[in-house]
Design a protein around this motif. Sequence first.
Motif, PDB file in Angstrom:
ATOM      1  N   VAL A   1      13.736   9.462   4.060  1.00 31.15           N
ATOM      2  CA  VAL A   1      13.809   8.563   2.909  1.00 31.15           C
ATOM      3  C   VAL A   1      14.751   7.395   3.222  1.00 31.15           C
ATOM      4  O   VAL A   1      14.503   6.254   2.811  1.00 31.15           O
TER       5      VAL A   1
ATOM      6  N   ILE B   1       7.439  16.316   0.272  1.00 28.80           N
ATOM      7  CA  ILE B   1       8.614  16.974   0.879  1.00 28.80           C
ATOM      8  C   ILE B   1       9.592  15.858   1.285  1.00 28.80           C
ATOM      9  O   ILE B   1       9.209  14.702   1.416  1.00 28.80           O
TER      10      ILE B   1
ATOM     11  N   THR C   1      16.624  12.021   7.319  1.00 35.38           N
ATOM     12  CA  THR C   1      16.619  10.560   7.490  1.00 35.38           C
ATOM     13  C   THR C   1      15.345   9.890   6.997  1.00 35.38           C
ATOM     14  O   THR C   1      15.268   8.669   6.981  1.00 35.38           O
TER      15      THR C   1
ATOM     16  N   ARG D   1       3.671  13.069  -8.115  1.00 36.08           N
ATOM     17  CA  ARG D   1       2.929  13.818  -7.102  1.00 36.08           C
ATOM     18  C   ARG D   1       3.950  14.471  -6.159  1.00 36.08           C
ATOM     19  O   ARG D   1       5.050  13.972  -5.969  1.00 36.08           O
TER      20      ARG D   1
ATOM     21  N   SER E   1       2.019   3.575   3.454  1.00 36.53           N
ATOM     22  CA  SER E   1       1.155   4.668   2.995  1.00 36.53           C
ATOM     23  C   SER E   1       1.525   6.026   3.584  1.00 36.53           C
ATOM     24  O   SER E   1       0.746   6.976   3.489  1.00 36.53           O
TER      25      SER E   1
ATOM     26  N   ARG F   1      11.284  15.504  -5.291  1.00 37.26           N
ATOM     27  CA  ARG F   1      10.667  14.209  -4.986  1.00 37.26           C
ATOM     28  C   ARG F   1       9.645  13.782  -6.045  1.00 37.26           C
ATOM     29  O   ARG F   1       9.347  12.591  -6.168  1.00 37.26           O
TER      30      ARG F   1
ATOM     31  N   SER G   1      16.307  15.955   0.675  1.00 34.09           N
ATOM     32  CA  SER G   1      17.744  15.791   0.897  1.00 34.09           C
ATOM     33  C   SER G   1      18.007  14.335   1.273  1.00 34.09           C
ATOM     34  O   SER G   1      17.498  13.846   2.280  1.00 34.09           O
TER      35      SER G   1
ATOM     36  N   ILE H   1       0.861  -1.190   0.000  1.00 38.04           N
ATOM     37  CA  ILE H   1       0.000   0.000   0.000  1.00 38.04           C
ATOM     38  C   ILE H   1       0.894   1.236   0.000  1.00 38.04           C
ATOM     39  O   ILE H   1       1.627   1.484   0.966  1.00 38.04           O
ATOM     40  N   GLY H   2       0.861   2.017  -1.078  1.00 40.61           N
ATOM     41  CA  GLY H   2       1.642   3.249  -1.154  1.00 40.61           C
ATOM     42  C   GLY H   2       2.859   3.108  -2.057  1.00 40.61           C
ATOM     43  O   GLY H   2       3.598   2.125  -1.962  1.00 40.61           O
ATOM     44  N   GLY H   3       3.062   4.112  -2.933  1.00 38.90           N
ATOM     45  CA  GLY H   3       4.153   4.050  -3.911  1.00 38.90           C
ATOM     46  C   GLY H   3       5.226   5.096  -3.684  1.00 38.90           C
ATOM     47  O   GLY H   3       5.916   5.512  -4.609  1.00 38.90           O
TER      48      GLY H   3
HETATM   49  C1  LIG Z   1       9.089  19.152   7.022  1.00 37.14           C
HETATM   50  C2  LIG Z   1       9.681  17.854   6.558  1.00 37.14           C
HETATM   51  C3  LIG Z   1      10.915  17.848   5.928  1.00 37.14           C
HETATM   52  C4  LIG Z   1      11.488  16.630   5.529  1.00 37.14           C
HETATM   53  N1  LIG Z   1      12.723  16.626   4.938  1.00 37.14           N
HETATM   54  C5  LIG Z   1      13.299  15.443   4.621  1.00 37.14           C
HETATM   55  C6  LIG Z   1      14.573  15.409   3.990  1.00 37.14           C
HETATM   56  O1  LIG Z   1      15.202  16.424   3.726  1.00 37.14           O
HETATM   57  N2  LIG Z   1      15.088  14.183   3.670  1.00 37.14           N
HETATM   58  C7  LIG Z   1      14.415  13.018   3.912  1.00 37.14           C
HETATM   59  O2  LIG Z   1      14.942  11.939   3.625  1.00 37.14           O
HETATM   60  N3  LIG Z   1      13.197  13.039   4.468  1.00 37.14           N
HETATM   61  C8  LIG Z   1      12.621  14.208   4.825  1.00 37.14           C
HETATM   62  N4  LIG Z   1      11.361  14.217   5.354  1.00 37.14           N
HETATM   63  C9  LIG Z   1      10.670  12.933   5.552  1.00 37.14           C
HETATM   64  C10 LIG Z   1      10.077  12.356   4.256  1.00 37.14           C
HETATM   65  O3  LIG Z   1       9.133  13.250   3.727  1.00 37.14           O
HETATM   66  C11 LIG Z   1       9.368  11.028   4.561  1.00 37.14           C
HETATM   67  O4  LIG Z   1       9.995  10.357   5.617  1.00 37.14           O
HETATM   68  C12 LIG Z   1       9.322  10.105   3.344  1.00 37.14           C
HETATM   69  O5  LIG Z   1       8.627  10.714   2.293  1.00 37.14           O
HETATM   70  C13 LIG Z   1       8.659   8.773   3.722  1.00 37.14           C
HETATM   71  O6  LIG Z   1       8.493   7.942   2.608  1.00 37.14           O
HETATM   72  P1  LIG Z   1       7.290   6.884   2.581  1.00 37.14           P
HETATM   73  O7  LIG Z   1       7.497   6.061   1.365  1.00 37.14           O
HETATM   74  O8  LIG Z   1       7.173   6.224   3.889  1.00 37.14           O
HETATM   75  O9  LIG Z   1       5.978   7.774   2.471  1.00 37.14           O
HETATM   76  P2  LIG Z   1       5.486   8.795   1.351  1.00 37.14           P
HETATM   77  O10 LIG Z   1       6.612   9.378   0.600  1.00 37.14           O
HETATM   78  O11 LIG Z   1       4.563   9.724   2.047  1.00 37.14           O
HETATM   79  O12 LIG Z   1       4.652   7.881   0.362  1.00 37.14           O
HETATM   80  C14 LIG Z   1       3.441   7.292   0.764  1.00 37.14           C
HETATM   81  C15 LIG Z   1       2.562   7.077  -0.458  1.00 37.14           C
HETATM   82  O13 LIG Z   1       1.394   6.355  -0.051  1.00 37.14           O
HETATM   83  C16 LIG Z   1       0.272   6.867  -0.735  1.00 37.14           C
HETATM   84  N5  LIG Z   1      -0.920   6.555   0.055  1.00 37.14           N
HETATM   85  C17 LIG Z   1      -1.342   7.135   1.205  1.00 37.14           C
HETATM   86  N6  LIG Z   1      -2.464   6.554   1.647  1.00 37.14           N
HETATM   87  C18 LIG Z   1      -2.771   5.582   0.751  1.00 37.14           C
HETATM   88  C19 LIG Z   1      -3.827   4.646   0.659  1.00 37.14           C
HETATM   89  N7  LIG Z   1      -4.791   4.586   1.574  1.00 37.14           N
HETATM   90  N8  LIG Z   1      -3.849   3.798  -0.397  1.00 37.14           N
HETATM   91  C20 LIG Z   1      -2.871   3.842  -1.348  1.00 37.14           C
HETATM   92  N9  LIG Z   1      -1.849   4.723  -1.301  1.00 37.14           N
HETATM   93  C21 LIG Z   1      -1.794   5.575  -0.260  1.00 37.14           C
HETATM   94  C22 LIG Z   1       0.564   8.360  -0.841  1.00 37.14           C
HETATM   95  O14 LIG Z   1      -0.167   8.943  -1.910  1.00 37.14           O
HETATM   96  C23 LIG Z   1       2.065   8.374  -1.069  1.00 37.14           C
HETATM   97  O15 LIG Z   1       2.420   8.418  -2.440  1.00 37.14           O
HETATM   98  C24 LIG Z   1      10.781  15.413   5.750  1.00 37.14           C
HETATM   99  C25 LIG Z   1       9.528  15.433   6.356  1.00 37.14           C
HETATM  100  C26 LIG Z   1       8.976  16.645   6.774  1.00 37.14           C
HETATM  101  C27 LIG Z   1       7.646  16.626   7.451  1.00 37.14           C
END
Ligand SMILES: Cc1cc2nc3c(=O)[nH]c(=O)nc-3n(C[C@H](O)[C@H](O)[C@H](O)COP(=O)(O)OP(=O)(O)OC[C@H]3O[C@@H](n4cnc5c(N)ncnc54)[C@H](O)[C@@H]3O)c2cc1C
Length: 507
Positions: free
Chosen positions: A324, A50, A322, A47, A175, A116, A53, A17-19
């Motif tokens: 990503v 944030i 941290t 899409r 997600s 991103r 880095s 769940i989630g890409g």
């Molecule tokens: C202010 C701020 C600054 C940041 N700066 C940094 C940085 O500089 N460097 C860094 O590494 N990290 C940074 N982060 C953290 C970073 O944004 C996240 O940790 C990272 O994007 C997490 O990746 P993920 O794959 O877990 O989630 P996400 O990137 O959020 O991807 C989740 C995906 O799941 C999808 N989704 C959600 N719900 C559903 C559902 N019900 N069904 C299907 N799909 C769904 C969404 O559309 C999304 O595409 C920052 C965060 C914040 C808040």
Amino acid sequence: MTSTAGAQSPEFDVVVIGGGPGGSSVATLIARRGHSVLLLEKERFPRYQIGESLLPATVHGVCRLLEVTDDLERAAFTVKRGGTFRWGTSPDPWNFLFAVSPQLSGPTSYAYQVDRMVFDEILLRNAARHGVDVREECAVAEVLRGPDGRAEAVRYTDADGESRTARGRFVVDASGNTGRLWNQVTSDRHYSDFFKNIAVFGYFLGGKRLPGPDKGNILCAAFDVGWCWYIPLSEELTSVGAVVHRSQAALIQADREKALLDLTGRCDIVADYLSDATRVTEGVHGQVRVRKDYSYATGSFVRDGMLLVGDAACFIDPVFSTGVHLATYGGLLAARSINSVLAGELDEAAAMTEFEDRYRREYTVFYEFLTAFYDMRQREDSYFWQARRVTSFGKTDLEAFATLVGGVASGDRGLSPEAAGGRLATASSDLTRAVAETGAMQTESGERMTKLFKAPVVANVMAEMNQIQSRGVLGDGSAESPVLPGGLVPSADGLGWVAPTMQPVEG
Ligand SMILES: Cc1cc2nc3c(=O)[nH]c(=O)nc-3n(C[C@H](O)[C@H](O)[C@H](O)COP(=O)(O)OP(=O)(O)OC[C@H]3O[C@@H](n4cnc5c(N)ncnc54)[C@H](O)[C@@H]3O)c2cc1C
């Protein structure tokens, strides 16, 4: 919890769940072992997200295993050699360069600053290229468990608005930070009282650049009521944000643009760097956005066939970039555990313990580093900085930290909150001393930077990232020892777990 009607055989080995980076990583690394994977993503890519880095372990470790290195090179992202900080008592900025870490020197001592929208799409299309069935505009509403409580399917709405069910032997929730599906693993999520911050951020054209080889670095600068980031995404475009105490939320929400300009204007070095810049006001980068960046960890990352990866599992304050890393690392760990079970090579309980313990340990070492970093004495004497001193840690935070550390990082399950407080205080003074000895922005001063990397709290945080990166670069993890006593080590292809041939390293 909902039960599915009747026993049907799963159509997929795994449903993700989630890409985002977490979901794309776990899906690709499972598909690489020939298993069938369905990935359901709510949005259509590209899409916005944030988190721009990155760290070298993502770029040279996990991304190599994902086989996207060439795609990343073609995208021509800004090369990041490290971080530049105006942080602590020194009025001058100082550097944290990846190259001076003994393990990260050489041609892989850099990461990228990424848009991103571009980075996440590269990872998602790469998943499809590796055989993952990627379905966009498919929002998962529910995880369905069988009569025995095991997660066995998800219910989702497809791009045409039809409600559908997909079955898998495992379900991975990646997600992100907005979903609530994690509570189908546990209702327990601990939010740190300590790091309840709010971030306001936007984009600028024409901002200044750091000198010479550091021009691609992230710049993080403390000021009286918080800190700012300044990330060069291209020659022209800069991502700029301010992180302040959540008590300012109402003020920020009332007028985001004004709040961003006011706060960045109070941070001397960022104000100077933006003096000739203009804020982007149109398109995706034209919005000023707000995010509460609370730090949290979910009580369990896995239960009966369902695993949590990335922000769905845990999140830590953005100062060290941290997010990503934790998402892609969590994806790698989950893929190894699931691959080993699907291949019949490992008992599921052992595989899931390895996933949870390693992941929690990685979160813990960053948490400790973060605490030490926020505790470094600032020139500013404000509530924001006072409230983030180790001495201000509340009982619940110490208990939560003791549980995290005691359970996994040290193998010492009896760590008391008092001992946890002592451990954080030591980490903080080690770091403050090492930064003072490292001195100001001496870019190529390897000898001085080595002192920083020798501080235990820094060495801990680099240890596993170095392993992942070495494996990505050298391709062989046969020399790896278990991270935890009695634990497993990665298989030769890096995509599963095997019993160690070496003894665990003490300490
Ligand atoms: C202010 C701020 C600054 C940041 N700066 C940094 C940085 O500089 N460097 C860094 O590494 N990290 C940074 N982060 C953290 C970073 O944004 C996240 O940790 C990272 O994007 C997490 O990746 P993920 O794959 O877990 O989630 P996400 O990137 O959020 O991807 C989740 C995906 O799941 C999808 N989704 C959600 N719900 C559903 C559902 N019900 N069904 C299907 N799909 C769904 C969404 O559309 C999304 O595409 C920052 C965060 C914040 C808040």
